[in-house]
Design an enzyme around this catalytic site. Sequence first.
Site, mmCIF file in Angstrom:
data_model
loop_
_atom_site.group_PDB
_atom_site.id
_atom_site.type_symbol
_atom_site.label_atom_id
_atom_site.label_comp_id
_atom_site.label_asym_id
_atom_site.label_seq_id
_atom_site.Cartn_x
_atom_site.Cartn_y
_atom_site.Cartn_z
ATOM 1 N N ILE A 1 0.852 -1.192 0.000
ATOM 2 C CA ILE A 1 0.000 0.000 0.000
ATOM 3 C C ILE A 1 0.884 1.237 0.000
ATOM 4 O O ILE A 1 1.794 1.377 0.825
ATOM 5 C CB ILE A 1 -0.982 -0.030 1.188
ATOM 6 C CG1 ILE A 1 -1.896 -1.249 0.974
ATOM 7 C CG2 ILE A 1 -1.780 1.277 1.275
ATOM 8 C CD1 ILE A 1 -3.095 -1.361 1.847
ATOM 9 N N GLY B 1 4.742 4.042 2.801
ATOM 10 C CA GLY B 1 4.139 2.839 2.233
ATOM 11 C C GLY B 1 4.223 1.727 3.257
ATOM 12 O O GLY B 1 4.839 1.890 4.308
ATOM 13 N N LYS B 2 3.592 0.623 2.996
ATOM 14 C CA LYS B 2 3.696 -0.535 3.885
ATOM 15 C C LYS B 2 3.263 -1.770 3.123
ATOM 16 O O LYS B 2 2.445 -1.682 2.195
ATOM 17 C CB LYS B 2 2.774 -0.346 5.105
ATOM 18 C CG LYS B 2 3.170 -1.171 6.304
ATOM 19 C CD LYS B 2 4.300 -0.506 7.064
ATOM 20 C CE LYS B 2 4.753 -1.295 8.253
ATOM 21 N NZ LYS B 2 5.763 -0.566 9.025
ATOM 22 N N GLY B 3 3.804 -2.922 3.522
ATOM 23 C CA GLY B 3 3.412 -4.167 2.879
ATOM 24 C C GLY B 3 3.049 -5.197 3.920
ATOM 25 O O GLY B 3 3.389 -5.056 5.100
#
Length: 459
Positions: free
Chosen positions: A70, A115-117
């Site tokens: 994201i 962001g991040k995953g």
Amino acid sequence: MASQTGSIVQQSLQALMGDAAFLPNLQDQAREQAFLSLAAILSTPNKVHKAFLRITLDSGNVVRIPAYRIQHNDTLGPYKGGIRFHESVNEEEVTNLAALMTLKNALHEVPFGGGKGGVVINPRTYSAKELYLICKKYVQYFSDVLGPDKDIPAPDMGTGEREMDWMMSEYKSIHPGHPYLGSFTGKSILNGGSLGRREATGKGVYFTFRHMLHDFLKGQSGWLSGSTNPFVRTALAHADRPLSVAVQGFGNVGSVAALEAYKCTYLHNKVVAVSDRSVTLYNPDGLPVPALADYAARHQGDLPATEAALAELDPKAQLLGREDVLYLDVDVLILAALEEQVRKDNVGRVKARIIVEGANAPVTGEADAALAERGTIVIPDILANAGGVIVSYFEWLQGRETQFFTEEHIYSMLYDKMQKTLNAILPAFFGDPRPLRQHCYIHAVMKLSAALYRQGKLY
Ligand code: NAD
């Protein structure tokens, strides 16, 4: 963006809207419109990428594993944020964590967006070969949106340098001839990682606390001594005296923060409790933190959790339940395990007057409000646990130049950066009764808003 982050962003925008010195060119209806645009932009991610990774397990079975990347906001630079392997990963959680990264980078002037995953697995139940396949597939499925100038992942819960090495290697295979060292941070030193990266978050957590309570307050007591601000009263009551410290979580963040507190002899802080997923160890006279760190390193990160294991190590400590760490009669509680540890239902039992968030969002919004009411200082995640992303930025820089810094140089740059942020925030915090988290968000949102305005994104 639901959650505490969303509501604090809204409050920050309201505060900035009423501050005539902020974006003074924007007046009346134009001002109102611009702030509505800001609320819309900051409360939603730019892009949500979701995939179902096709993995052949060791058993021969083929499974599909949900995975996210994201990308919240890239106003200040390429997206940046960790990849979490955990069974409770979901889109809302990853979105909130991505938004927190946008704000954290803005606050500390790290030239990245947020962001991040996440991958919905419990990594403890997969073999190394299966995890390797999951890492490769993650990069294959998201290869178009990742890269050193687009989006740079890092480790998070359930991932570490092994996974980053695997992912960088896959990125390199997919993009032959392109620079790849800056595609992932948190790599092993052998594969272009930075010295000090693993320790950076824990060191930064303790540094933030130490700088605020001791170095910053020294010399400020004159103008603060007459203040009736409850946070000032709490800070002054804890300055320049020995403090008892409890640490929840004994992983990368918690064990390093505990070691820093143990080693910081000139402040005489005493680490009286540490905890992990199964136990709290408590000794009001102080714990031998280096010996415990040594034990954990030899036992897959776990603390001794039985009388027999304790006897082998010989530290004099009581074995308590894992939650008990939260309720001990200590001055300082460092939360370095998971989200939502201090909540509405248990905040009444927390005695510490200073809480430091090493983990992301360990204090819920309702608990935060109750703590503020009592004058308890919460040093928030966005301020205290940025050491990891700051040193990730140094790793990214070193990868671009293929010039590597010494560990001492890394820590000195880390502390300089964190000190600069603290010196920008703390005078406002001690001069105004809003909680520290609110001041940090206002500062971060102000930077992002000014950049968005100047980039022409508010019309
Ligand atoms: P880690 O996996 O190394 O350590 C986690 C620790 O928490 C372990 O000691 C584990 O036993 C303990 N734990 C797990 N479940 C628990 C429970 N229910 N109660 C009490 N303790 C429990 O993780 P880490 O890298 O130290 O990260 C800790 C937190 O800090 C995470 O929330 C992470 O997202 C956040 N964080 C980490 C970094 C970083 O650079 N490592 C940066 C920013 C934020």
